[in-house]
Scaffold this motif. Structure first.
Motif, PDB file in Angstrom:
ATOM      1  N   PHE A  66       0.845  -1.197   0.000  1.00  0.00           N
ATOM      2  CA  PHE A  66       0.000   0.000   0.000  1.00  0.00           C
ATOM      3  C   PHE A  66       0.884   1.251   0.000  1.00  0.00           C
ATOM      4  O   PHE A  66       0.599   2.231  -0.699  1.00  0.00           O
ATOM      5  CB  PHE A  66      -0.901  -0.018   1.237  1.00  0.00           C
ATOM      6  N   GLU A  67       1.978   1.189   0.761  1.00  0.00           N
ATOM      7  CA  GLU A  67       2.892   2.331   0.857  1.00  0.00           C
ATOM      8  C   GLU A  67       3.838   2.403  -0.336  1.00  0.00           C
ATOM      9  O   GLU A  67       4.189   3.495  -0.795  1.00  0.00           O
ATOM     10  CB  GLU A  67       3.677   2.244   2.172  1.00  0.00           C
ATOM     11  N   GLN A  68       4.272   1.242  -0.849  1.00  0.00           N
ATOM     12  CA  GLN A  68       5.237   1.210  -1.949  1.00  0.00           C
ATOM     13  C   GLN A  68       4.589   1.486  -3.306  1.00  0.00           C
ATOM     14  O   GLN A  68       5.252   1.982  -4.226  1.00  0.00           O
ATOM     15  CB  GLN A  68       5.937  -0.158  -2.009  1.00  0.00           C
ATOM     16  N   LYS A  69       3.307   1.143  -3.445  1.00  0.00           N
ATOM     17  CA  LYS A  69       2.659   1.158  -4.760  1.00  0.00           C
ATOM     18  C   LYS A  69       1.360   1.968  -4.733  1.00  0.00           C
ATOM     19  O   LYS A  69       0.268   1.418  -4.895  1.00  0.00           O
ATOM     20  CB  LYS A  69       2.401  -0.283  -5.221  1.00  0.00           C
ATOM     21  N   PRO A  70       1.473   3.282  -4.531  1.00  0.00           N
ATOM     22  CA  PRO A  70       0.245   4.096  -4.423  1.00  0.00           C
ATOM     23  C   PRO A  70      -0.600   4.113  -5.687  1.00  0.00           C
ATOM     24  O   PRO A  70      -1.816   4.311  -5.617  1.00  0.00           O
ATOM     25  CB  PRO A  70       0.791   5.500  -4.105  1.00  0.00           C
ATOM     26  N   PHE A  71       0.016   3.891  -6.852  1.00  0.00           N
ATOM     27  CA  PHE A  71      -0.761   3.944  -8.081  1.00  0.00           C
ATOM     28  C   PHE A  71      -1.721   2.768  -8.213  1.00  0.00           C
ATOM     29  O   PHE A  71      -2.733   2.854  -8.907  1.00  0.00           O
ATOM     30  CB  PHE A  71       0.167   4.027  -9.293  1.00  0.00           C
ATOM     31  N   ARG A  72      -1.401   1.653  -7.562  1.00  0.00           N
ATOM     32  CA  ARG A  72      -2.356   0.532  -7.567  1.00  0.00           C
ATOM     33  C   ARG A  72      -3.650   0.951  -6.861  1.00  0.00           C
ATOM     34  O   ARG A  72      -4.752   0.635  -7.315  1.00  0.00           O
ATOM     35  CB  ARG A  72      -1.747  -0.678  -6.860  1.00  0.00           C
ATOM     36  N   LYS A  73      -3.496   1.630  -5.734  1.00  0.00           N
ATOM     37  CA  LYS A  73      -4.681   2.116  -5.026  1.00  0.00           C
ATOM     38  C   LYS A  73      -5.482   3.057  -5.928  1.00  0.00           C
ATOM     39  O   LYS A  73      -6.716   2.998  -5.968  1.00  0.00           O
ATOM     40  CB  LYS A  73      -4.259   2.841  -3.749  1.00  0.00           C
ATOM     41  N   MET A  74      -4.772   3.914  -6.664  1.00  0.00           N
ATOM     42  CA  MET A  74      -5.456   4.843  -7.562  1.00  0.00           C
ATOM     43  C   MET A  74      -6.207   4.100  -8.662  1.00  0.00           C
ATOM     44  O   MET A  74      -7.308   4.502  -9.054  1.00  0.00           O
ATOM     45  CB  MET A  74      -4.448   5.812  -8.167  1.00  0.00           C
ATOM     46  N   LEU A  75      -5.612   3.019  -9.160  1.00  0.00           N
ATOM     47  CA  LEU A  75      -6.306   2.197 -10.152  1.00  0.00           C
ATOM     48  C   LEU A  75      -7.611   1.662  -9.581  1.00  0.00           C
ATOM     49  O   LEU A  75      -8.664   1.727 -10.218  1.00  0.00           O
ATOM     50  CB  LEU A  75      -5.423   1.018 -10.566  1.00  0.00           C
ATOM     51  N   MET A  76      -7.538   1.108  -8.366  1.00  0.00           N
ATOM     52  CA  MET A  76      -8.741   0.551  -7.737  1.00  0.00           C
ATOM     53  C   MET A  76      -9.797   1.632  -7.581  1.00  0.00           C
ATOM     54  O   MET A  76     -10.986   1.413  -7.884  1.00  0.00           O
ATOM     55  CB  MET A  76      -8.386  -0.060  -6.385  1.00  0.00           C
ATOM     56  N   ASN A  77      -9.381   2.804  -7.109  1.00  0.00           N
ATOM     57  CA  ASN A  77     -10.337   3.896  -6.921  1.00  0.00           C
ATOM     58  C   ASN A  77     -10.949   4.337  -8.243  1.00  0.00           C
ATOM     59  O   ASN A  77     -12.148   4.643  -8.327  1.00  0.00           O
ATOM     60  CB  ASN A  77      -9.644   5.086  -6.258  1.00  0.00           C
ATOM     61  N   THR A  78     -10.146   4.358  -9.293  1.00  0.00           N
ATOM     62  CA  THR A  78     -10.639   4.762 -10.612  1.00  0.00           C
ATOM     63  C   THR A  78     -11.737   3.827 -11.094  1.00  0.00           C
ATOM     64  O   THR A  78     -12.717   4.259 -11.714  1.00  0.00           O
ATOM     65  CB  THR A  78      -9.474   4.790 -11.622  1.00  0.00           C
ATOM     66  N   TRP A  79     -11.584   2.538 -10.823  1.00  0.00           N
ATOM     67  CA  TRP A  79     -12.595   1.560 -11.223  1.00  0.00           C
ATOM     68  C   TRP A  79     -13.723   1.421 -10.194  1.00  0.00           C
ATOM     69  O   TRP A  79     -14.581   0.545 -10.313  1.00  0.00           O
ATOM     70  CB  TRP A  79     -11.950   0.205 -11.475  1.00  0.00           C
ATOM     71  N   GLY A  80     -13.705   2.261  -9.157  1.00  0.00           N
ATOM     72  CA  GLY A  80     -14.809   2.258  -8.195  1.00  0.00           C
ATOM     73  C   GLY A  80     -14.571   1.423  -6.964  1.00  0.00           C
ATOM     74  O   GLY A  80     -15.461   1.325  -6.106  1.00  0.00           O
ATOM     75  N   GLY A  81     -13.392   0.811  -6.831  1.00  0.00           N
ATOM     76  CA  GLY A  81     -13.085   0.015  -5.655  1.00  0.00           C
ATOM     77  C   GLY A  81     -12.648   0.881  -4.486  1.00  0.00           C
ATOM     78  O   GLY A  81     -12.222   2.023  -4.657  1.00  0.00           O
ATOM     79  N   THR A  82     -12.761   0.337  -3.286  1.00  0.00           N
ATOM     80  CA  THR A  82     -12.278   0.998  -2.066  1.00  0.00           C
ATOM     81  C   THR A  82     -11.086   0.208  -1.544  1.00  0.00           C
ATOM     82  O   THR A  82     -11.167  -1.012  -1.403  1.00  0.00           O
ATOM     83  CB  THR A  82     -13.379   1.044  -0.983  1.00  0.00           C
ATOM     84  N   CYS A  83      -9.985   0.884  -1.257  1.00  0.00           N
ATOM     85  CA  CYS A  83      -8.752   0.217  -0.847  1.00  0.00           C
ATOM     86  C   CYS A  83      -8.274   0.755   0.497  1.00  0.00           C
ATOM     87  O   CYS A  83      -8.162   1.979   0.666  1.00  0.00           O
ATOM     88  CB  CYS A  83      -7.669   0.403  -1.917  1.00  0.00           C
ATOM     89  N   VAL A  84      -8.013  -0.141   1.444  1.00  0.00           N
ATOM     90  CA  VAL A  84      -7.473   0.260   2.744  1.00  0.00           C
ATOM     91  C   VAL A  84      -6.218  -0.552   3.038  1.00  0.00           C
ATOM     92  O   VAL A  84      -6.081  -1.690   2.584  1.00  0.00           O
ATOM     93  CB  VAL A  84      -8.497   0.057   3.876  1.00  0.00           C
ATOM     94  N   ALA A  85      -5.302   0.039   3.797  1.00  0.00           N
ATOM     95  CA  ALA A  85      -4.069  -0.653   4.174  1.00  0.00           C
ATOM     96  C   ALA A  85      -4.378  -1.702   5.240  1.00  0.00           C
ATOM     97  O   ALA A  85      -5.153  -1.457   6.167  1.00  0.00           O
ATOM     98  CB  ALA A  85      -3.036   0.339   4.688  1.00  0.00           C
ATOM     99  N   SER A  86      -3.767  -2.867   5.103  1.00  0.00           N
ATOM    100  CA  SER A  86      -3.964  -3.969   6.053  1.00  0.00           C
ATOM    101  C   SER A  86      -2.651  -4.312   6.744  1.00  0.00           C
ATOM    102  O   SER A  86      -1.616  -4.425   6.082  1.00  0.00           O
ATOM    103  CB  SER A  86      -4.489  -5.205   5.311  1.00  0.00           C
ATOM    104  N   PRO A  87      -2.690  -4.477   8.075  1.00  0.00           N
ATOM    105  CA  PRO A  87      -3.863  -4.519   8.946  1.00  0.00           C
ATOM    106  C   PRO A  87      -4.483  -3.140   9.170  1.00  0.00           C
ATOM    107  O   PRO A  87      -3.787  -2.134   9.192  1.00  0.00           O
ATOM    108  CB  PRO A  87      -3.322  -5.105  10.251  1.00  0.00           C
ATOM    109  N   SER A  88      -5.800  -3.151   9.347  1.00  0.00           N
ATOM    110  CA  SER A  88      -6.546  -1.916   9.517  1.00  0.00           C
ATOM    111  C   SER A  88      -7.301  -1.949  10.843  1.00  0.00           C
ATOM    112  O   SER A  88      -7.355  -2.974  11.519  1.00  0.00           O
ATOM    113  CB  SER A  88      -7.548  -1.753   8.365  1.00  0.00           C
TER     114      SER A  88
END
Length: 458
Positions: free
Chosen positions: A165-187
């Motif tokens: 989650f910290e190393q690859k922020p653009f993956r989170k952005m991809l998920m958000n772009t497609w409507g997904g919700t992404c949280v860092a684990s453990p949460s």
């Protein structure tokens, strides 16, 4: 005659069935077990998965039809090209022919949508409104977010391993772009996450932890309209990925190759490896001489150092016991950049294939892998994902061996995804900031102590 670099299939030639290795295994699969040590029934899995996918999970049918609506969605990028790596061959001076199945052409940039689309579709057919999942490097979370967006009517929640989650922020952005919700684990969103953070507040996280959170989030939904999805490990995931190898067979035949001599894939949970190799294991079971290699990180040596045992698939022990090679469900791997390979266990079907001698495994340090990735990017022009570089490193080993032996071999491997969102890893490697790490056997033994009293597979 001009050389042919890309081998394509027409859409009409895309497989209409998936291949299931389970009925062809020399030794039958051990069943998943509940906490009482008794086999898990399909009904016991119903709070986690829809029944139509559970039926695929336990199926003993060799061939399972791909619904036409799923095929229509897969046509967005499939059939994927098979590519002859002429430039890599030349750089290595090898007599080997090297082919790779380019799964990086999917919208999410990896092989993961091959199962994300079917899983989202089957869940929607079952009336499910929300899917929860985990992701390591973010490829699976991206793929499921994409799948939910194109299938429509399904919400997607992704628990992403904290270090990735910290190393690859653009993956989170991809998920958000497609409507997904992404949280860092453990949460702090689940009891499993809160318990881990209370004990290990600085943990980098692991896929085992993220799975616990995703399963908990699914089964605790009072509406009953949420289910969990997994991007690897389970039988139905291996089934969906078999389309890779089935296409590759047809493509090799188009250039006059009956079978490859060597088939290679990287191994984390097992999905992309199974996708390229299982259709060829069918041939091997029926007498074909094919060497099949799974390449994994030294920092997560599931196939090369872990025993074949029964273990849980997650830290909180919410999943059934699976017969697999496992480092122990409490395993927290080093924060290497191949986040998709940082899983403590291996798919039961892949584990069974290793047990039955249908494949072999190699552990490779990340420095050798990144070096292989750089050579591939400079010759073939595509920057591979850190996970994929493990397969490329194994390919280079085999190509060099063919050169030493003076043998013409056909080597096929799965290019499981591109690395355009993993450039931080390459930057750190080029700046000398990445170091090799070999997971100590003493730590493996310590993890496995906690499994005393667990059943043993046959």
């Amino acid at each position: 005659m001009a050389r042919q670099k890309h081998i394509y299939l027409d859409e009409v030639d895309m497989p209409k069935q998936w291949y299931n290795l389970a009925p062809d295994l020399p030794t039958p699969l051990n069943p998943p077990l509940g906490p009482d040590g008794k086999p898990v029934t399909p009904e016991m899995l119903a709070p986690v998965f829809p029944m139509n996918l559970i039926e695929q999970e336990v199926s003993q049918e060799r061939w399972i039809d791909i619904p036409e609506e799923i095929r229509e969605h897969l046509f967005r990028w499939r059939p994927s090209p098979l590519v002859r790596a002429y430039e890599l061959e030349a750089a290595l001076g090898t007599p080997a022919k090297i082919y790779y199945k380019n799964e990086g052409v999917s919208p999410a940039g990896s092989h993961k949508p091959n199962t994300a689309i079917p899983q989202a579709w089957y869940n929607k057919q079952f009336g499910i409104k929300k899917l929860t999942t985990e992701t390591g490097a973010g490829q699976w979370g991206s793929a499921l977010s994409f799948a939910c967006s194109v299938i429509g009517g399904i919400e997607c929640k992704v628990f992403m391993v904290r270090v990735s989650f910290e190393q690859k922020p653009f993956r989170k952005m991809l998920m958000n772009t497609w409507g997904g919700t992404c949280v860092a684990s453990p949460s702090m969103e689940t009891q499993a996450g809160r318990d881990i953070l209370a004990q290990y507040p600085d943990t980098p996280g692991s896929l085992g932890i993220a799975i616990s959170e995703a399963v908990e989030a699914a089964v605790s939904d009072p509406t009953g309209k949420t289910r969990y999805t997994l991007g690897s490990v389970l039988n139905h995931v291996m089934l969906h990925q078999s389309i890779i190898g089935l296409e590759a067979k047809k493509q090799l035949a188009k250039v006059g190759i009956d079978k490859p001599d060597v088939v290679i894939g990287c191994c984390g949970g097992g999905s992309n490896f199974a996708g390229i190799s299982f259709p060829f294991m069918y041939d091997k079971i029926h007498g074909a001489d094919i060497q099949i290699i799974g390449a994994e990180p030294f920092s997560c040596p599931t196939l090369t150092k872990a025993p074949f045992i029964y273990d849980n698939g997650d830290v909180a022990q919410m999943t059934p016991l699976l017969a697999m090679h496992s480092l122990g469900h409490n395993f927290v791997p080093a924060p290497i950049h191949a986040g998709g390979l940082r899983y403590h266990g291996m798919a039961p079907l892949v584990s069974a294939a290793l047990r039955d001698g249908l494949m072999e495994a190699q552990a490779i340090h990340q420095s050798e892998c990144f070096e292989a990735g750089l050579l591939f990017s400079k010759t073939e022009g595509i920057i591979p994902a850190p996970e994929t570089t493990h397969a490329i490193a194994a390919v280079i080993r085999e190509a060099k061996k063919a050169k030493e032996e003076g043998k013409e071999k056909t080597i096929l491997f799965n290019f499981s995804g591109h690395g355009l969102m993993d450039l931080v890893g390459y930057d750190k490697y080029l700046n000398g900031e990445l170091h090799d790490y070999e997971y100590p056997e003493s730590e493996i033994a310590l993890n496995l102590e906690k499994l005393q009293g667990y059943p043993l597979p046959k």
